[in-house]
Design an enzyme around this catalytic site. Structure first.
Site, PDB file in Angstrom:
ATOM      1  N   THR A  92       1.041  -1.386  -0.205  1.00 52.41           N
ATOM      2  CA  THR A  92       0.427   0.091  -0.185  1.00 52.41           C
ATOM      3  C   THR A  92       0.623   1.483   0.609  1.00 52.41           C
ATOM      4  O   THR A  92       0.797   1.946  -0.519  1.00 52.41           O
ATOM      5  CB  THR A  92      -0.776  -0.058   1.286  1.00 52.41           C
ATOM      6  OG1 THR A  92      -1.995  -1.736   0.571  1.00 52.41           O
ATOM      7  CG2 THR A  92      -2.202   1.224   0.846  1.00 52.41           C
ATOM      8  N   LYS A 144      -8.286  -1.942  -5.983  1.00 49.19           N
ATOM      9  CA  LYS A 144      -7.548  -3.476  -5.367  1.00 49.19           C
ATOM     10  C   LYS A 144      -9.361  -3.897  -4.890  1.00 49.19           C
ATOM     11  O   LYS A 144     -10.232  -3.955  -4.779  1.00 49.19           O
ATOM     12  CB  LYS A 144      -7.492  -2.647  -3.765  1.00 49.19           C
ATOM     13  CG  LYS A 144      -7.401  -3.864  -2.632  1.00 49.19           C
ATOM     14  CD  LYS A 144      -6.220  -3.027  -1.680  1.00 49.19           C
ATOM     15  CE  LYS A 144      -5.972  -4.525  -0.761  1.00 49.19           C
ATOM     16  NZ  LYS A 144      -4.449  -4.767  -0.618  1.00 49.19           N
ATOM     17  N   SER A 198      -9.109  -7.335   2.996  1.00 47.32           N
ATOM     18  CA  SER A 198      -9.800  -7.144   4.357  1.00 47.32           C
ATOM     19  C   SER A 198      -9.502  -6.818   5.276  1.00 47.32           C
ATOM     20  O   SER A 198      -8.139  -6.210   5.622  1.00 47.32           O
ATOM     21  CB  SER A 198      -9.628  -8.928   4.295  1.00 47.32           C
ATOM     22  OG  SER A 198      -8.205  -9.053   3.538  1.00 47.32           O
ATOM     23  N   ASP A 242      -6.636   0.503   3.552  1.00 46.92           N
ATOM     24  CA  ASP A 242      -5.886   0.729   2.149  1.00 46.92           C
ATOM     25  C   ASP A 242      -6.176   1.722   1.320  1.00 46.92           C
ATOM     26  O   ASP A 242      -5.750   2.218   0.578  1.00 46.92           O
ATOM     27  CB  ASP A 242      -5.644  -0.529   1.203  1.00 46.92           C
ATOM     28  CG  ASP A 242      -4.186  -1.521   2.011  1.00 46.92           C
ATOM     29  OD1 ASP A 242      -4.531  -0.970   3.489  1.00 46.92           O
ATOM     30  OD2 ASP A 242      -4.173  -2.331   1.520  1.00 46.92           O
ATOM     31  N   GLU A 259      -3.704  -2.249  -6.993  1.00 44.37           N
ATOM     32  CA  GLU A 259      -2.471  -2.977  -5.555  1.00 44.37           C
ATOM     33  C   GLU A 259      -3.315  -4.551  -5.065  1.00 44.37           C
ATOM     34  O   GLU A 259      -4.884  -4.673  -5.081  1.00 44.37           O
ATOM     35  CB  GLU A 259      -3.124  -2.107  -4.412  1.00 44.37           C
ATOM     36  CG  GLU A 259      -2.499  -3.018  -2.876  1.00 44.37           C
ATOM     37  CD  GLU A 259      -2.089  -2.514  -1.071  1.00 44.37           C
ATOM     38  OE1 GLU A 259      -3.041  -1.526  -1.290  1.00 44.37           O
ATOM     39  OE2 GLU A 259      -2.440  -3.437  -0.825  1.00 44.37           O
ATOM     40  N   GLY A 260      -2.690  -5.370  -5.682  1.00 46.53           N
ATOM     41  CA  GLY A 260      -3.301  -6.600  -5.482  1.00 46.53           C
ATOM     42  C   GLY A 260      -3.142  -6.868  -4.083  1.00 46.53           C
ATOM     43  O   GLY A 260      -3.557  -6.014  -2.839  1.00 46.53           O
ATOM     44  N   GLY A 300      -1.854  -9.425   0.095  1.00 47.66           N
ATOM     45  CA  GLY A 300      -1.594 -10.934   0.294  1.00 47.66           C
ATOM     46  C   GLY A 300      -0.273 -10.646  -1.153  1.00 47.66           C
ATOM     47  O   GLY A 300       0.076  -9.997  -1.563  1.00 47.66           O
TER      48      GLY A 300
HETATM   49  N1  ADP Z   1       8.723   2.568   3.264  1.00 45.07           N
HETATM   50  C1  ADP Z   1       8.069   2.968   4.326  1.00 45.07           C
HETATM   51  N2  ADP Z   1       7.895   3.893   4.917  1.00 45.07           N
HETATM   52  C2  ADP Z   1       6.841   3.968   6.745  1.00 45.07           C
HETATM   53  N3  ADP Z   1       6.252   3.066   6.850  1.00 45.07           N
HETATM   54  C3  ADP Z   1       6.200   2.055   6.174  1.00 45.07           C
HETATM   55  C4  ADP Z   1       6.729   1.641   5.057  1.00 45.07           C
HETATM   56  N4  ADP Z   1       7.046   0.361   4.246  1.00 45.07           N
HETATM   57  C5  ADP Z   1       6.115  -0.135   4.602  1.00 45.07           C
HETATM   58  N5  ADP Z   1       5.429   0.521   6.187  1.00 45.07           N
HETATM   59  C6  ADP Z   1       5.008   0.010   6.980  1.00 45.07           C
HETATM   60  O1  ADP Z   1       4.660  -1.373   7.158  1.00 45.07           O
HETATM   61  C7  ADP Z   1       3.506  -1.764   7.111  1.00 45.07           C
HETATM   62  C8  ADP Z   1       3.097  -2.370   6.208  1.00 45.07           C
HETATM   63  O2  ADP Z   1       3.120  -1.313   4.800  1.00 45.07           O
HETATM   64  P1  ADP Z   1       1.897  -1.448   4.278  1.00 45.07           P
HETATM   65  O3  ADP Z   1       1.856  -0.909   2.596  1.00 45.07           O
HETATM   66  O4  ADP Z   1      -0.008  -0.993   4.807  1.00 45.07           O
HETATM   67  O5  ADP Z   1       1.697  -3.498   3.168  1.00 45.07           O
HETATM   68  P2  ADP Z   1       0.851  -4.466   3.118  1.00 45.07           P
HETATM   69  O6  ADP Z   1       0.076  -2.970   1.728  1.00 45.07           O
HETATM   70  O7  ADP Z   1       1.411  -5.114   1.878  1.00 45.07           O
HETATM   71  O8  ADP Z   1       0.188  -5.226   3.239  1.00 45.07           O
HETATM   72  C9  ADP Z   1       3.164  -0.381   7.681  1.00 45.07           C
HETATM   73  O9  ADP Z   1       2.448  -0.340   9.175  1.00 45.07           O
HETATM   74  C10 ADP Z   1       3.391   0.540   6.367  1.00 45.07           C
HETATM   75  O10 ADP Z   1       3.255   1.287   7.229  1.00 45.07           O
HETATM   76 MG    MG Z   2      -1.800  -3.138   1.801  1.00 40.26          MG
END
Ligand code: ADP
Ligand code: MG
Length: 229
Positions: A16, A37, A41, A63, A124-125, A127
């Protein structure tokens, strides 16, 4: 349809955040950006934000809300993420628990509808790349139908080589272009492991690798630009 499909090596790896940075970068260049997306979930884990939550709450948004803010889009939740579930489970199970089914035939239409009128779609996918959206229909299958270049979000540290190279292989064997691997959050002081991982993924994976530092999510003006094309 011009756009990107953001996948990752798994859940909670930064998809995300990466999608938001790509969307915001394009919006800052003056492009009309739409986000999509197929399913969200885990909404039970988020505080109710109500419509119109602003940047000050960026760190706690689900997201579809962070993506909408980053894209500067006025899409509704339903347009961005047509299937939304409370429990933090795979979408096919989230649907089952909600007593419904995700119709795989509808998803590419919904993505194209979301993109209507936009110059760039950031999808965005859910998982990782082989997560089922419905029985017998994986994130990969949607990515293949949309035929967009794929961005892979991955962790920079130990364990990422196998996950990232496996994902790259799956993306390419689906016939898709692996546009870039984004290592996130890239540490302020990377150690030997992170530095080696970035080089190894670029070399063995024959792919562009970007390093995305830890961002202050609530200060989008401080985010770096991330271009995919
Ligand atoms: N570059 C980044 N800067 C700040 N937080 C990040 C960064 N990359 C990942 N995170 C943090 O890691 C966690 C997972 O990120 P997220 O984008 O929600 O993952 P996903 O969409 O793959 O489930 C979140 O709390 C997000 O804020
Ligand atoms: Mg996500």
């Amino acid at each position: 349809m011009r756009g990107v499909f953001v996948t990752g090596t798994g859940t909670e790896v930064g998809k995300t955040v990466v999608a938001a940075v790509i969307a915001r970068s394009a919006a800052e260049r003056g492009e009309r950006v739409a986000v999509f997306k197929p399913a969200v979930s885990g909404l039970d884990d988020y505080p109710a934000t109500g419509a119109g939550a602003g940047w000050e709450r960026a760190g706690e948004l689900p997201d579809q809300e962070l993506l909408r803010l980053a894209a500067g889009s006025s899409q509704s939740d339903d347009e961005i993420a047509p299937h939304r579930y409370g429990p933090p489970v795979s979408p096919h199970l989230g649907a089952e628990l909600a007593g419904e089914e995700i119709d795989p035939e509808r998803l590419p239409f919904a993505a194209r509808e979301a993109a209507a009128g936009a110059e760039l779609l950031v999808c965005e996918g859910v998982g990782g790349f082989l997560v089922p959206l419905a029985p017998g229909y994986l994130v990969r299958d949607l990515a293949r139908e949309l035929a967009l270049p794929v961005v892979i979000a991955a962790a920079p540290g130990l364990g990422t080589l196998n996950h990232t190279l496996l994902t790259l292989e799956a993306v390419r064997s689906a016939g898709l272009e692996a546009a870039v691997v984004v290592l996130t959050p890239w540490p302020a002081r990377p150690g030997a492991t992170e530095l080696s991982n970035a080089e190894t993924i670029a070399g063995l994976g024959e792919v562009r690798v970007e390093r995305l530092p830890a961002l202050e999510l609530a200060r989008p003006e401080s985010w770096p630009e991330l271009r995919v094309d």
